[in-house]
Design a protein around this motif. Structure first.
Motif, PDB file in Angstrom:
ATOM      1  N   ALA A  85       0.814  -1.219   0.000  1.00  0.00           N
ATOM      2  CA  ALA A  85       0.000   0.000   0.000  1.00  0.00           C
ATOM      3  C   ALA A  85       0.844   1.265   0.000  1.00  0.00           C
ATOM      4  O   ALA A  85       1.986   1.273   0.481  1.00  0.00           O
ATOM      5  CB  ALA A  85      -0.924   0.000   1.217  1.00  0.00           C
ATOM      6  N   SER A 108       1.709   5.030   1.391  1.00  0.00           N
ATOM      7  CA  SER A 108       1.715   5.586   2.745  1.00  0.00           C
ATOM      8  C   SER A 108       0.476   6.450   2.952  1.00  0.00           C
ATOM      9  O   SER A 108      -0.199   6.857   1.997  1.00  0.00           O
ATOM     10  CB  SER A 108       2.970   6.420   2.963  1.00  0.00           C
ATOM     11  N   HIS A 109       0.196   6.764   4.217  1.00  0.00           N
ATOM     12  CA  HIS A 109      -0.934   7.620   4.514  1.00  0.00           C
ATOM     13  C   HIS A 109      -0.757   9.009   3.889  1.00  0.00           C
ATOM     14  O   HIS A 109      -1.729   9.629   3.435  1.00  0.00           O
ATOM     15  CB  HIS A 109      -1.124   7.755   6.026  1.00  0.00           C
ATOM     16  N   ILE A 155      -1.649   8.732   0.285  1.00  0.00           N
ATOM     17  CA  ILE A 155      -3.111   8.634   0.145  1.00  0.00           C
ATOM     18  C   ILE A 155      -3.748  10.009   0.332  1.00  0.00           C
ATOM     19  O   ILE A 155      -4.653  10.411  -0.414  1.00  0.00           O
ATOM     20  CB  ILE A 155      -3.694   7.631   1.159  1.00  0.00           C
ATOM     21  N   ARG A 207      -5.121   0.646   1.285  1.00  0.00           N
ATOM     22  CA  ARG A 207      -4.663   1.254   2.536  1.00  0.00           C
ATOM     23  C   ARG A 207      -5.600   0.877   3.693  1.00  0.00           C
ATOM     24  O   ARG A 207      -5.143   0.608   4.815  1.00  0.00           O
ATOM     25  CB  ARG A 207      -4.617   2.775   2.371  1.00  0.00           C
TER      26      ARG A 207
END
Length: 316
Positions: free
Chosen positions: A233, A235-236, A239, A257
């Motif tokens: 995924a 990373s935050h 995103i 995510r």
């Protein structure tokens, strides 16, 4: 009917009910009892009185031994609960080593062994040093829960994890693992907290050292899935940078995510929505990811069952 102290024959201060009645009658208002009012040492001199007392108030019998380490973990929990339940039951502690004849008569084969006695007969029992939360759940079958109960360590850890405080959750679960080394659910929960804190290698090592049947159980598989999906995924921060985008790639990455963060239901729902909108995206990537999540969670997991059905309905 008042509780009678099996040591003195004198009534205690709080009227109570039997386990059979407890689920249907409200707890009586009463002043808090002292530890010595609800906790007694059981031996040959008072066992008959205790059995007679069980005709009026249930007796929780804690069979223990001085050499038993799990007993030392369990006993303080039972003592705390006996006081907290304020006379709903008496706690009678039996040292099986000092009272082998009584232990034999009660059928105690290993310790700790906890028995609930009411009306002179055995109602239920459990063996081993169960965690406090499980003991509360067991007691709830027979007694109304006391008011103003503080959150259990498990609840505190779960709340910390949900609030993004992985360090606090990790600390609580580490303490629980030390207290209950054979309660593998705590080790899996600790692994989940380690993943949330970015310590994926520590989490993987912890899971690898579980017994084989625990390694392959749905809970552990789910944490492994979080690790694997987390490696795939974005990373935050990445995103967040997609904010405002609603194309198929952005939807897929958000879903991935969510799965990596352990929010499986939201992730599965997002993947199913993407399938409906753009089945051909990246060579059917949404459907393939759904199947990977199903495999990770296990065939019997409720989300797997629910979303397999939704997937089948949509496709056929």
């Amino acid at each position: 009917m008042p509780i009678v102290d099996p040591r003195t024959g004198e009534p205690l201060s709080s009227p109570q009910v039997s386990p059979q009645e407890a689920s249907t009658q409200p707890a009586a208002d009463a002043a808090p009892l002292r530890a010595e009012d609800v906790i007694i040492e059981l031996d040959a001199s008072n066992i008959q009185q205790v059995l007679e007392a069980s005709m009026q108030v249930p007796v929780l019998l804690d069979c223990w031994a001085p050499w038993c380490e799990p007993c030392k973990t369990l006993m303080p929990i039972l003592e705390k609960l006996a006081i907290e339940y304020n006379g709903a039951f008496l706690l009678a502690k039996l040292d099986v080593e000092a009272n082998p004849e009584i232990s034999s008569q009660l059928g105690v084969r290993s310790v700790p062994d906890v028995k609930l006695v009411s009306q002179g007969g055995l109602v239920d029992s459990f063996q081993g040093a169960l965690p406090e939360k499980q003991i509360r759940e067991w007691l709830a079958r027979y007694f109304p829960a006391p008011e103003d109960v503080p959150p259990s360590p498990e609840d505190q850890a779960a709340e910390a994890l949900a609030a993004g405080d992985a360090a606090t959750a990790r600390e609580i679960y580490q303490q629980l693992v030390v207290q209950y080394p054979e309660h593998y659910a705590y080790q899996v929960a600790l692994a989940r907290a380690l993943v949330a804190g970015g310590l994926t290698e520590d989490a993987r090592s912890l899971l690898d050292n579980l017994p084989p049947e625990e390694r392959e159980a749905p809970a552990a598989r789910g944490v492994r899935a979080s690790i694997a999906f987390g490696e795939q995924a974005l990373s935050h921060a990445e995103i967040d940078a997609m904010q405002g985008r609603d194309d198929s790639e952005a939807q897929f990455q958000r879903a991935l995510r969510q799965v990596a963060d352990g929010d499986y239901e939201a992730g599965l729902e997002s993947l199913l929505t993407l399938m409906k909108q753009d089945r051909g995206y990246n060579d059917d990537a949404a459907r393939k990811m759904l199947l990977q999540v199903f495999d990770a969670l296990g065939a019997d997991h409720p989300l797997t069952v629910t979303y397999r059905r939704k997937l089948f309905t949509m496709m056929y």
